[in-house]
Design an enzyme around this catalytic site. Structure first.
Site, PDB file in Angstrom:
ATOM      1  N   LYS A  49       0.845  -1.201   0.000  1.00 15.51           N
ATOM      2  CA  LYS A  49       0.000   0.000   0.000  1.00 15.51           C
ATOM      3  C   LYS A  49       0.884   1.256   0.000  1.00 15.51           C
ATOM      4  O   LYS A  49       2.071   1.190   0.338  1.00 15.51           O
ATOM      5  CB  LYS A  49      -0.900  -0.017   1.237  1.00 15.51           C
ATOM      6  CG  LYS A  49      -0.140   0.006   2.560  1.00 15.51           C
ATOM      7  CD  LYS A  49      -1.064  -0.224   3.751  1.00 15.51           C
ATOM      8  CE  LYS A  49      -0.265  -0.244   5.055  1.00 15.51           C
ATOM      9  NZ  LYS A  49      -1.109  -0.574   6.210  1.00 15.51           N
ATOM     10  N   TYR A 281      14.681  30.183   6.820  1.00 12.12           N
ATOM     11  CA  TYR A 281      13.535  30.938   7.324  1.00 12.12           C
ATOM     12  C   TYR A 281      13.502  31.023   8.840  1.00 12.12           C
ATOM     13  O   TYR A 281      13.694  30.028   9.529  1.00 12.12           O
ATOM     14  CB  TYR A 281      12.223  30.288   6.869  1.00 12.12           C
ATOM     15  CG  TYR A 281      11.999  30.311   5.380  1.00 12.12           C
ATOM     16  CD1 TYR A 281      12.111  31.484   4.647  1.00 12.12           C
ATOM     17  CD2 TYR A 281      11.653  29.148   4.714  1.00 12.12           C
ATOM     18  CE1 TYR A 281      11.890  31.494   3.275  1.00 12.12           C
ATOM     19  CE2 TYR A 281      11.414  29.145   3.346  1.00 12.12           C
ATOM     20  CZ  TYR A 281      11.543  30.322   2.630  1.00 12.12           C
ATOM     21  OH  TYR A 281      11.322  30.328   1.293  1.00 12.12           O
TER      22      TYR A 281
HETATM   23  C1  LIG Z   1      -0.364  -1.659   6.771  1.00 18.60           C
HETATM   24  C2  LIG Z   1      -1.007  -2.903   7.208  1.00 18.60           C
HETATM   25  C3  LIG Z   1      -0.241  -4.067   7.419  1.00 18.60           C
HETATM   26  C4  LIG Z   1       1.253  -4.081   7.387  1.00 18.60           C
HETATM   27  O1  LIG Z   1       1.749  -3.533   8.592  1.00 18.60           O
HETATM   28  P1  LIG Z   1       3.309  -3.538   8.908  1.00 18.60           P
HETATM   29  O2  LIG Z   1       3.414  -3.173  10.341  1.00 18.60           O
HETATM   30  O3  LIG Z   1       3.927  -2.523   8.012  1.00 18.60           O
HETATM   31  O4  LIG Z   1       3.786  -4.905   8.612  1.00 18.60           O
HETATM   32  C5  LIG Z   1      -0.918  -5.226   7.696  1.00 18.60           C
HETATM   33  N1  LIG Z   1      -2.266  -5.245   7.778  1.00 18.60           N
HETATM   34  C6  LIG Z   1      -3.016  -4.137   7.621  1.00 18.60           C
HETATM   35  C7  LIG Z   1      -4.493  -4.216   7.757  1.00 18.60           C
HETATM   36  C8  LIG Z   1      -2.421  -2.940   7.337  1.00 18.60           C
HETATM   37  O5  LIG Z   1      -3.167  -1.843   7.182  1.00 18.60           O
END
Ligand SMILES: *Cc1c(COP(=O)(O)O)cnc(C)c1O
Length: 406
Positions: A49, A281
Site C-alpha cells: 500500500k 527561514y
Molecule cells: C499496513 C497494514 C499491514 C502491514 O503492517 P506492517 O506493520 O507494516 O507490517 C498489515 N495489515 C493491515 C491491515 C495494514 O493496514
C-alpha cells in the site's frame, strides 16, 4: 557486490539527479526470504500500500513475488487494480473500502475484497451479481483495534449473511482476518486479548458453515516477535522494506533484515559565510563563527519533515551533520564547520547505515515520529531508482518517476 555501494556510489548513471531514493530490490527479496524463514508453513503477504511505503509498489510487488510472497496486500482497491493493470497476477487482497466500490472492477480483476460490515457485504454481492461471478470475500473482525473491522456483537449477523451469499453463489469467503493494535509492544495485554477474540470469531464463522482458506492477524511486529500469531498467513509491510517495526526490541539487522531505501542528494551550493549569519527561514540557526554552509536540495515537498529543522541528520563530506535551521519546501542547509565540500558532492540522508550514513530510524527519532512515516512520505517529486530489478543478481536498474528530477 551491491551496485548501490560500488564505485558509482553517488550518482544514478545516465542521469543528473537532485535528490533520489535508491531502492535495493535484492535487499527486499532477501528480507522476504528472511521473513519466510520465520513463519514455517504460513504464507506471506507483501503489503505494498501507499506506493510500497514509498518504495514503488509495482517494483516491490514483483520483487516480493519473485522471493515467494504468495499474496499481495493493498489498502485501497485502486492500488490493487493498478497492480493488476501492470501485470501483477496471483492472490491479492485490498481492505479499505468506502461505499460505491469499485467492487465490480475488483471482482472482475480477481482481487479478494475485505468486508467489515453488512453495507459492504451488500455492495460486494450486488457487484458479484452484476459481474456474473462470485466475489472472493475476506471478513474482517475488529478484535480490539477499534478501527476497521466488524465488532463481535455484529459478527454473527455478518457471518450468517456471508454464508447465505455463498449459498446463493454470490460470494466465496476466502479469509477471516483481523489486525493488532499493539503488536509492536511485546507483552502488551491487548495482544492476548485480541487473539482470544479472534479465535472466538473463527469459531463462530466455522459454526456458521464458513471454511476460509486463510486466517490471519499478524503484521510485521507480530511476524517478528509473536510466532503464535502466524496462523495461515502473515501480512508484512515495514519489515519487508528492512525497517524494524520494534526498534526498542531490535534493529533491522537483529532480525536479519536490511534497509531497502537509501535517500541521496547532491549539494546544490557550498559557500563561506561569516559568523553570526542567520540560516534559512526564521533564522532558527545562526553560524557560530565563519564557516562553510552546504545546501541540500530536498525539502518538505520531497518528504523531509519540517520537524527535522535543527535536528535531522545527514552524511556530508564524511561526517554526520545536522540540519541547520528550518527545512524549507525544497531545500535545507547544513553547516560543515571547518570542513569543505564541492557543489555536486553527495549527501546521504539515510540508508542501511553501514557506510556511515544515518538510518531511517535516526530520522524518525529526530522528528518525533516512526520510520514508517519517513519512508512513506518521500515525495512524488523524488525519483525512485530501483537497483537489482532482476532476480539473477545482475546489476540492472530502472529509474521511475524521473519526469523532472532536477
Ligand atoms: C499496513 C497494514 C499491514 C502491514 O503492517 P506492517 O506493520 O507494516 O507490517 C498489515 N495489515 C493491515 C491491515 C495494514 O493496514
Amino acid at each position: 557486490m551491491n551496485a548501490a555501494l560500488d564505485e558509482d556510489e553517488h550518482s544514478a548513471p545516465g542521469t543528473a539527479l537532485r535528490v533520489w531514493a535508491e531502492v535495493d530490490l535484492a535487499a527486499l527479496r532477501a528480507n522476504v526470504a528472511a521473513l519466510r524463514a520465520r513463519i514455517g508453513g504460513a504464507a506471506l503477504m507483501a503489503v505494498v500500500k501507499a506506493d510500497g511505503y514509498g518504495h514503488g509498489a509495482l517494483a516491490c510487488a514483483r520483487a516480493a513475488r519473485a522471493a515467494g510472497a504468495s499474496w499481495i496486500g493493498t489498502a485501497t482497491p485502486q492500488e490493487a487494480l493498478d497492480l493488476r493493470a501492470a501485470g501483477v497476477d496471483g492472490r491479492m487482497l485490498c481492505w479499505l473500502w468506502t461505499p460505491g466500490g469499485p467492487w465490480r472492477e475488483a471482482i472482475e480483476a480477481d482481487v479478494d475484497v475485505s468486508v467489515s460490515g453488512m453495507w459492504a457485504l451488500r455492495e460486494a454481492t450486488a457487484a458479484a451479481r452484476a459481474a456474473g461471478r462470485p466475489a472472493r470475500i475476506q471478513l474482517k473482525s475488529d478484535t480490539g483495534l477499534g478501527r476497521n473491522g466488524c465488532q463481535p456483537a455484529d459478527w454473527p449477523e455478518l457471518v450468517a449473511a456471508a454464508r447465505a451469499a455463498e449459498a446463493a453463489g454470490l460470494a466465496k469467503v476466502t479469509g477471516i482476518w483481523s489486525h493488532f493494535a499493539c503488536a509492536d509492544e511485546p507483552g502488551h495485554p491487548s495482544i492476548a486479548a485480541q487473539l482470544s477474540v479472534f479465535h472466538e470469531a473463527l469459531e463462530a464463522a466455522r459454526a456458521a458453515g464458513l471454511e476460509p482458506e486463510v486466517r490471519h492477524i499478524a503484521n510485521s511486529p507480530a511476524t517478528l516477535t509473536l510466532p503464535e500469531t502466524h496462523l495461515d498467513l502473515v501480512r508484512t509491510g515495514i519489515a519487508m522494506y528492512g525497517v524494524s517495526p520494534v526498534p526498542q526490541v531490535g534493529a533491522p539487522a537483529d532480525f536479519g533484515l536490511r534497509p531497502v531505501m537509501t535517500l541521496r542528494a547532491r549539494l546544490a551550493q557550498v559557500k563561506r559565510v561569516p559568523g553570526d549569519h542567520g540560516v534559512s527561514y526564521g533564522h532558527l540557526y545562526t553560524t557560530p563563527g565563519e564557516t562553510t554552509l552546504a545546501l541540500v536540495p530536498a525539502g518538505y515537498a520531497d518528504g523531509i519533515p519540517r520537524h527535522a529543522s535543527n535536528t535531522g541528520p545527514v552524511l556530508v563530506a564524511g561526517k554526520w551533520r545536522t540540519v541547520a535551521g528550518r527545512v524549507a519546501m525544497d531545500q535545507f542547509v547544513v553547516d560543515l564547520g571547518g570542513d569543505s565540500a564541492q557543489v555536486g558532492d553527495p549527501a546521504v540522508l539515510f540508508g542501511p547505515g553501514d557506510q556511515g550514513e544515518p538510518t531511517v530510524e535516526d530520522w524518525a527519532r529526530a522528528c518525533g515520529t516512526i520510520a514508517y512515516e519517513i519512508v512513506t512520505r518521500i515525495g512524488a517529486r523524488v525519483p525512485r531508482v530501483h537497483l537489482h530489478t532482476d532476480d539473477d543478481g545482475s546489476g540492472s536498474q530502472a529509474v521511475t518517476g524521473v519526469s523532472d528530477p532536477r
